[in-house]
Motif scaffolding. Structure first.
Motif, PDB file in Angstrom:
ATOM      1  N   VAL A  71      48.429  43.344  34.632  1.00  0.00           N
ATOM      2  CA  VAL A  71      48.469  42.268  33.641  1.00  0.00           C
ATOM      3  C   VAL A  71      49.179  42.801  32.408  1.00  0.00           C
ATOM      4  CG1 VAL A  71      47.125  40.749  32.127  1.00  0.00           C
ATOM      5  CG2 VAL A  71      46.379  41.126  34.485  1.00  0.00           C
ATOM      6  N   LEU A  72      50.148  42.022  31.929  1.00  0.00           N
ATOM      7  CA  LEU A  72      50.887  42.347  30.717  1.00  0.00           C
ATOM      8  C   LEU A  72      50.564  41.297  29.659  1.00  0.00           C
ATOM      9  CD1 LEU A  72      54.335  43.136  32.377  1.00  0.00           C
ATOM     10  CD2 LEU A  72      52.691  44.802  31.463  1.00  0.00           C
ATOM     11  N   GLY A  99      55.376  45.964  45.589  1.00  0.00           N
ATOM     12  CA  GLY A  99      54.957  44.655  46.089  1.00  0.00           C
ATOM     13  C   GLY A  99      53.618  44.209  45.550  1.00  0.00           C
ATOM     14  N   LYS A 100      53.196  44.779  44.418  1.00  0.00           N
ATOM     15  CA  LYS A 100      51.912  44.406  43.823  1.00  0.00           C
ATOM     16  C   LYS A 100      52.130  43.350  42.744  1.00  0.00           C
ATOM     17  CE  LYS A 100      49.702  48.733  44.917  1.00  0.00           C
ATOM     18  NZ  LYS A 100      48.652  49.649  44.529  1.00  0.00           N
ATOM     19  N   PRO A 101      51.234  42.362  42.654  1.00  0.00           N
ATOM     20  CA  PRO A 101      51.440  41.258  41.714  1.00  0.00           C
ATOM     21  C   PRO A 101      51.385  41.696  40.254  1.00  0.00           C
ATOM     22  CG  PRO A 101      49.245  41.147  42.653  1.00  0.00           C
ATOM     23  CD  PRO A 101      49.972  42.245  43.380  1.00  0.00           C
ATOM     24  N   VAL A 102      52.207  41.015  39.452  1.00  0.00           N
ATOM     25  CA  VAL A 102      52.275  41.263  38.012  1.00  0.00           C
ATOM     26  C   VAL A 102      52.109  39.930  37.295  1.00  0.00           C
ATOM     27  CG1 VAL A 102      53.707  42.083  36.104  1.00  0.00           C
ATOM     28  CG2 VAL A 102      53.805  43.243  38.329  1.00  0.00           C
ATOM     29  N   ALA A 103      51.200  39.891  36.330  1.00  0.00           N
ATOM     30  CA  ALA A 103      50.970  38.697  35.518  1.00  0.00           C
ATOM     31  C   ALA A 103      51.362  39.010  34.079  1.00  0.00           C
ATOM     32  CB  ALA A 103      49.503  38.280  35.593  1.00  0.00           C
ATOM     33  N   PRO A 152      59.961  41.236  45.787  1.00  0.00           N
ATOM     34  CA  PRO A 152      58.993  42.085  46.477  1.00  0.00           C
ATOM     35  C   PRO A 152      57.557  41.914  45.983  1.00  0.00           C
ATOM     36  CG  PRO A 152      60.336  43.390  44.984  1.00  0.00           C
ATOM     37  CD  PRO A 152      60.914  42.005  45.008  1.00  0.00           C
ATOM     38  N   ALA A 153      57.385  41.410  44.757  1.00  0.00           N
ATOM     39  CA  ALA A 153      56.038  41.218  44.207  1.00  0.00           C
ATOM     40  C   ALA A 153      55.962  39.850  43.549  1.00  0.00           C
ATOM     41  CB  ALA A 153      55.730  42.300  43.173  1.00  0.00           C
ATOM     42  N   LYS A 154      54.802  39.224  43.626  1.00  0.00           N
ATOM     43  CA  LYS A 154      54.603  37.956  42.935  1.00  0.00           C
ATOM     44  C   LYS A 154      54.599  38.201  41.433  1.00  0.00           C
ATOM     45  CE  LYS A 154      52.257  35.275  46.384  1.00  0.00           C
ATOM     46  NZ  LYS A 154      51.148  34.410  46.725  1.00  0.00           N
ATOM     47  N   LEU A 155      55.259  37.315  40.694  1.00  0.00           N
ATOM     48  CA  LEU A 155      55.218  37.321  39.240  1.00  0.00           C
ATOM     49  C   LEU A 155      54.522  36.050  38.798  1.00  0.00           C
ATOM     50  CD1 LEU A 155      58.831  38.464  38.254  1.00  0.00           C
ATOM     51  CD2 LEU A 155      56.775  39.865  38.494  1.00  0.00           C
ATOM     52  N   ILE A 156      53.461  36.210  38.019  1.00  0.00           N
ATOM     53  CA  ILE A 156      52.715  35.081  37.482  1.00  0.00           C
ATOM     54  C   ILE A 156      52.943  35.098  35.985  1.00  0.00           C
ATOM     55  CG2 ILE A 156      50.447  34.016  37.208  1.00  0.00           C
ATOM     56  CD1 ILE A 156      50.821  36.677  39.831  1.00  0.00           C
ATOM     57  N   THR A 157      53.565  34.045  35.445  1.00  0.00           N
ATOM     58  CA  THR A 157      53.893  34.032  34.026  1.00  0.00           C
ATOM     59  C   THR A 157      53.390  32.759  33.358  1.00  0.00           C
ATOM     60  OG1 THR A 157      56.108  33.179  34.597  1.00  0.00           O
ATOM     61  CG2 THR A 157      55.909  35.556  34.213  1.00  0.00           C
ATOM     62  N   SER A 158      53.085  32.880  32.060  1.00  0.00           N
ATOM     63  CA  SER A 158      52.665  31.743  31.239  1.00  0.00           C
ATOM     64  C   SER A 158      53.305  31.857  29.868  1.00  0.00           C
ATOM     65  CB  SER A 158      51.138  31.704  31.094  1.00  0.00           C
ATOM     66  OG  SER A 158      50.529  31.156  32.232  1.00  0.00           O
ATOM     67  N   LYS A 165      43.821  29.504  30.175  1.00  0.00           N
ATOM     68  CA  LYS A 165      42.915  29.083  31.249  1.00  0.00           C
ATOM     69  C   LYS A 165      43.668  28.997  32.577  1.00  0.00           C
ATOM     70  CE  LYS A 165      39.576  25.753  32.740  1.00  0.00           C
ATOM     71  NZ  LYS A 165      38.615  24.760  32.435  1.00  0.00           N
ATOM     72  N   ALA A 166      44.812  28.321  32.574  1.00  0.00           N
ATOM     73  CA  ALA A 166      45.613  28.200  33.802  1.00  0.00           C
ATOM     74  C   ALA A 166      46.148  29.567  34.232  1.00  0.00           C
ATOM     75  CB  ALA A 166      46.767  27.221  33.585  1.00  0.00           C
ATOM     76  N   PHE A 167      46.573  30.376  33.276  1.00  0.00           N
ATOM     77  CA  PHE A 167      47.091  31.712  33.565  1.00  0.00           C
ATOM     78  C   PHE A 167      46.031  32.555  34.275  1.00  0.00           C
ATOM     79  CE2 PHE A 167      47.753  36.140  31.901  1.00  0.00           C
ATOM     80  CZ  PHE A 167      48.935  36.427  32.569  1.00  0.00           C
ATOM     81  N   CYS A 168      44.835  32.597  33.702  1.00  0.00           N
ATOM     82  CA  CYS A 168      43.763  33.416  34.275  1.00  0.00           C
ATOM     83  C   CYS A 168      43.363  32.921  35.662  1.00  0.00           C
ATOM     84  CB  CYS A 168      42.556  33.441  33.348  1.00  0.00           C
ATOM     85  SG  CYS A 168      42.845  34.336  31.799  1.00  0.00           S
ATOM     86  N   THR A 169      43.168  31.613  35.811  1.00  0.00           N
ATOM     87  CA  THR A 169      42.801  31.056  37.113  1.00  0.00           C
ATOM     88  C   THR A 169      43.851  31.398  38.164  1.00  0.00           C
ATOM     89  OG1 THR A 169      41.594  29.245  36.063  1.00  0.00           O
ATOM     90  CG2 THR A 169      42.315  28.909  38.342  1.00  0.00           C
ATOM     91  N   THR A 170      45.110  31.259  37.797  1.00  0.00           N
ATOM     92  CA  THR A 170      46.200  31.468  38.742  1.00  0.00           C
ATOM     93  C   THR A 170      46.362  32.942  39.096  1.00  0.00           C
ATOM     94  OG1 THR A 170      47.333  29.514  37.911  1.00  0.00           O
ATOM     95  CG2 THR A 170      48.654  31.079  39.190  1.00  0.00           C
ATOM     96  N   PHE A 171      46.379  33.837  38.099  1.00  0.00           N
ATOM     97  CA  PHE A 171      46.596  35.237  38.458  1.00  0.00           C
ATOM     98  C   PHE A 171      45.411  35.798  39.238  1.00  0.00           C
ATOM     99  CE2 PHE A 171      44.622  36.959  34.452  1.00  0.00           C
ATOM    100  CZ  PHE A 171      43.941  38.056  34.984  1.00  0.00           C
TER     101      PHE A 171
END
Length: 177
Positions: A71-72, A99-103, A152-158, A165-171
């Motif tokens: 998490v960044l 390949g590890k997810p990054v939010a 290679p890795a999912k990126l979850i951004t807000s 709230k949406a960021f936390c639920t999604t990541f």
């Protein structure tokens, strides 16, 4: 689920640290505060000093393999400081290459720009990063939360604290908790 939270010694937007941190705990995970220096980090409420938080370990003493995701948190100064630290940039790039997810929220995608991991991706951020993100080869969108799995890795951004709230639920969902 063990999650690294990477931040500079000062400049992180406090709510962008504390809410995702609590979301990891609530999901039964273990958050770890990683920084470029040992001791404590100084959080901010926009431009005013907030609380301090103890560093669990430095980026120099951290291994991507020890974590399930990254998490960044944002804040204007936080990612700008991180961009200037080669070990922090390599740490971020290591998550993507593994390949590890990054939010990342708000200004945090600046660190992703520096790590050169956005080419061909779609992300959102605080609007002032739009040009930097496009120049890094990504598509910028104005959305509450965006999940990009085009690499290679999912990126979850807000975009901003209002999206937390949406960021936390999604990541949390994307990290597999």
């Amino acid at each position: 689920m063990k999650v690294a939270f990477l931040m500079a010694p000062e400049g992180v937007e406090q709510i962008e640290l504390t809410e995702p941190w609590q979301a990891v705990i609530d999901a039964g995970g273990t958050p770890k505060l990683i920084s470029t220096r040992s001791g404590k980090i100084q959080a901010f409420h926009h431009l005013d000093k907030g609380d301090t938080f103890p560093v669990d370990q430095t980026v120099a003493d951290s291994d991507v393999e020890d974590f399930d995701g990254l998490v960044l948190p944002g804040g204007v100064a936080n990612p700008d400081f991180l961009r200037m630290d080669p070990k922090a940039v390599a740490f971020v790039k290591g998550f993507v290459e593994a390949g590890k997810p990054v939010a990342a929220i708000c200004h945090a995608p600046w660190t992703l720009v520096e790590a050169d991991v956005l080419r061909g991706r779609t992300v959102t951020s605080w609007p002032s990063l739009r040009t930097d993100i496009r120049n890094a080869g990504a598509t910028w969108v104005d959305e509450e939360v965006n999940v990009c799995d085009a690499g290679p890795a999912k990126l979850i951004t807000s975009r901003k604290p209002d999206d937390l709230k949406a960021f936390c639920t999604t990541f949390i969902q994307e990290f597999g908790a």
